[in-house]
Write an enzyme that holds these catalytic residues in place. Structure first.
Site, mmCIF file in Angstrom:
data_model
loop_
_atom_site.group_PDB
_atom_site.id
_atom_site.type_symbol
_atom_site.label_atom_id
_atom_site.label_comp_id
_atom_site.label_asym_id
_atom_site.label_seq_id
_atom_site.Cartn_x
_atom_site.Cartn_y
_atom_site.Cartn_z
ATOM 1 N N GLU A 33 -9.936 7.373 3.649
ATOM 2 C CA GLU A 33 -10.836 6.552 4.442
ATOM 3 C C GLU A 33 -10.118 5.244 4.716
ATOM 4 O O GLU A 33 -9.221 4.843 3.990
ATOM 5 C CB GLU A 33 -12.132 6.278 3.678
ATOM 6 C CG GLU A 33 -12.086 5.099 2.714
ATOM 7 C CD GLU A 33 -11.066 5.225 1.592
ATOM 8 O OE1 GLU A 33 -10.778 6.374 1.173
ATOM 9 O OE2 GLU A 33 -10.546 4.183 1.152
ATOM 10 N N SER A 37 1.811 -9.739 -1.029
ATOM 11 C CA SER A 37 1.429 -8.329 -0.877
ATOM 12 C C SER A 37 1.841 -7.740 0.464
ATOM 13 O O SER A 37 2.059 -6.540 0.571
ATOM 14 C CB SER A 37 -0.079 -8.177 -1.075
ATOM 15 O OG SER A 37 -0.790 -9.037 -0.200
ATOM 16 N N LYS A 78 0.813 -1.224 0.000
ATOM 17 C CA LYS A 78 0.000 0.000 0.000
ATOM 18 C C LYS A 78 0.845 1.272 0.000
ATOM 19 O O LYS A 78 0.435 2.303 -0.518
ATOM 20 C CB LYS A 78 -0.941 -0.002 1.203
ATOM 21 C CG LYS A 78 -2.108 -0.961 1.036
ATOM 22 C CD LYS A 78 -3.192 -0.687 2.075
ATOM 23 C CE LYS A 78 -4.424 -1.542 1.813
ATOM 24 N NZ LYS A 78 -4.205 -2.955 2.201
HETATM 25 C C1 LIG Z 1 -5.010 -3.996 1.675
HETATM 26 C C2 LIG Z 1 -4.295 -5.255 1.403
HETATM 27 C C3 LIG Z 1 -4.684 -6.129 0.361
HETATM 28 C C4 LIG Z 1 -5.909 -5.915 -0.481
HETATM 29 O O1 LIG Z 1 -5.930 -4.762 -1.229
HETATM 30 P P1 LIG Z 1 -5.730 -4.774 -2.810
HETATM 31 O O2 LIG Z 1 -6.092 -3.400 -3.219
HETATM 32 O O3 LIG Z 1 -6.620 -5.824 -3.390
HETATM 33 O O4 LIG Z 1 -4.296 -5.087 -3.062
HETATM 34 C C5 LIG Z 1 -3.922 -7.260 0.124
HETATM 35 N N1 LIG Z 1 -2.840 -7.545 0.877
HETATM 36 C C6 LIG Z 1 -2.438 -6.745 1.880
HETATM 37 C C7 LIG Z 1 -1.240 -7.135 2.672
HETATM 38 C C8 LIG Z 1 -3.152 -5.572 2.176
HETATM 39 O O5 LIG Z 1 -2.743 -4.783 3.179
#
Ligand SMILES: *Cc1c(COP(=O)(O)O)cnc(C)c1O
Length: 388
Positions: free
Chosen positions: A113, A372, A91
């Site tokens: 938000e 992610s 993010k």
């Molecule tokens: C917020 C988040 C997601 C989901 O958000 P996307 O916009 O679909 O990427 C996935 N993995 C992590 C670690 C997150 O913090």
């Protein structure tokens, strides 16, 4: 070419666009103009890559998961390590990109938000770094459930505004934030956290997250001398997935696979509809209202999905799968045990699907799994699920 002109208007096939009141549309038009003006500006790009390198810690490694590959007995598994970014997830890539744009636009104040709080933390982090005033709108119910993230955001010097209206959830926080934006757009920038919302947000968030696949493509070509057979990423709003896919979309040999919780199967069961100001596949209940979703991974709990994923699904370029909570928990533990990497529960969805796919593939085939985020934030929750 046709695709590009559609994209400029914010459409991906029939999805995307902008379904908002006229006063908000003016703000979005201005934002689109400014984004287009700066995104390819050499100085802007230089500044962005400076902060991605020096503050976020990019590039992130593309780690060969040797033991996992051995255990699953098929395709070679590579992990794109967004978990190693500052703040522990992808993010921050988007937060830094949008803040730099906000600065160019002369904004003094950032609003956002947040539901589970992760986007609020990433935004507050970037605001601290760039000395910007920061206001995070959060449903009152969510501020109670996520008290620790509220505290984190406040530690970072930002203000949390609990929203009591409606059900006191994410949707109500979005409405408040949009109201603030319409009032204060002259000095305020709305920092959206995923590849959703009215144009230009899906295009802009993809632009800032595309660094993931820009790097992974270069890295896999260096390591293996060829492209992967598939890229797998979890999809909530779809920002890490679209970033992980971006530089492979025009490479037809690379399968693009998004993974969702089976309790929020937007791309598998969704129908075209308008939600939060844009058109996408959306899960509806019998009354035609956005369905209540649930996920053990807070970041995947969203009844809509980015418009480009909706288009990739409908056009057949993207594949979308679901996994169960049990499979996710198993993957969470297996990656921890075999590679010494505790993944975010969101990311464990991608790992869980890779586990189904890899054994059926040849040993010379390659899977890239986008990690992610890291799982520190989820350890306590998993403790209660496993020990309860
Ligand atoms: C917020 C988040 C997601 C989901 O958000 P996307 O916009 O679909 O990427 C996935 N993995 C992590 C670690 C997150 O913090």
């Amino acid at each position: 070419m046709e695709d590009q002109s559609l994209q400029q208007e914010g459409y991906f096939g029939e999805f995307g666009g902008s379904f908002i009141p006229p006063e908000l549309q003016e703000v979005m038009n201005y934002l689109t103009e400014q984004f287009n003006k700066f995104k390819d500006d050499p100085e802007f790009k230089e500044e962005l890559s400076y902060y991605l390198r020096e503050y976020v810690g990019r590039q992130s490694p593309l780690t060969y998961a040797e033991r996992l590959t051995e255990a699953w007995g098929g395709a070679k598994i590579y992990l794109k390590r967004e978990d190693l970014n500052h703040t522990g997830a992808h993010k921050i890539n988007n937060a830094i990109g949008q803040i730099l744009l906000a600065k160019r636009m002369g904004a003094k104040r950032i609003i956002a938000e947040t539901g589970a709080g992760q986007h609020g933390v990433a935004t507050a982090t970037a605001c601290a770094m760039f000395n910007m005033e920061c206001v995070i709108y959060m449903g009152a119910e969510d501020t109670r459930r996520q008290a620790l993230n509220v505290f984190r955001i406040e530690l970072l010097g930002a203000k949390v505004v609990p929203v009591d209206k409606g059900q006191g959830r994410l949707k109500d926080a979005v409405d408040e934030a949009l109201g603030d934006l319409v009032q204060n757009y002259k000095n305020t920038f709305y920092l959206l956290g995923s590849a959703v919302g009215p144009h230009p947000f899906p295009t802009m968030v993809k632009h800032f997250q595309a660094v993931i696949s820009e790097e992974s493509k270069r890295q896999i070509l260096e390591k293996e001398g060829r492209l992967p057979d598939a890229v797998i990423a979890c999809a909530g709003g779809g920002s890490n997935a679209i970033g992980a896919f971006a530089h492979y979309i025009d490479e037809p040999s690379v399968r693009l696979i998004g993974v969702e919780p089976d309790q929020a199967p937007t791309l598998t069961e969704g129908v075209p509809g308008v939600i939060h100001g844009f058109k996408c596949l959306v899960l509806l209940d019998e009354q035609g209202e956005p369905r209540k979703t649930y996920s053990i991974a807070a970041g995947l709990d969203y009844p809509g999905i980015g418009p480009e994923h909706s288009h990739l699904k409908v056009s057949g370029r993207g594949e979308y799968a679901t996994v169960t909570n049990e499979e996710v928990l198993e993957a969470f533990q297996e990656l921890s045990r075999t590679e010494g990497i505790i993944p975010a529960l969101e990311s464990a969805h991608a790992v869980a699907h890779a586990k189904k796919l890899a054994p059926g593939m040849n040993r010379d085939q390659i899977l890239i799994v986008n990690l992610s985020g890291r799982g520190d934030k989820d350890v306590e929750q998993v403790y209660h699920m496993l020990r309860a």
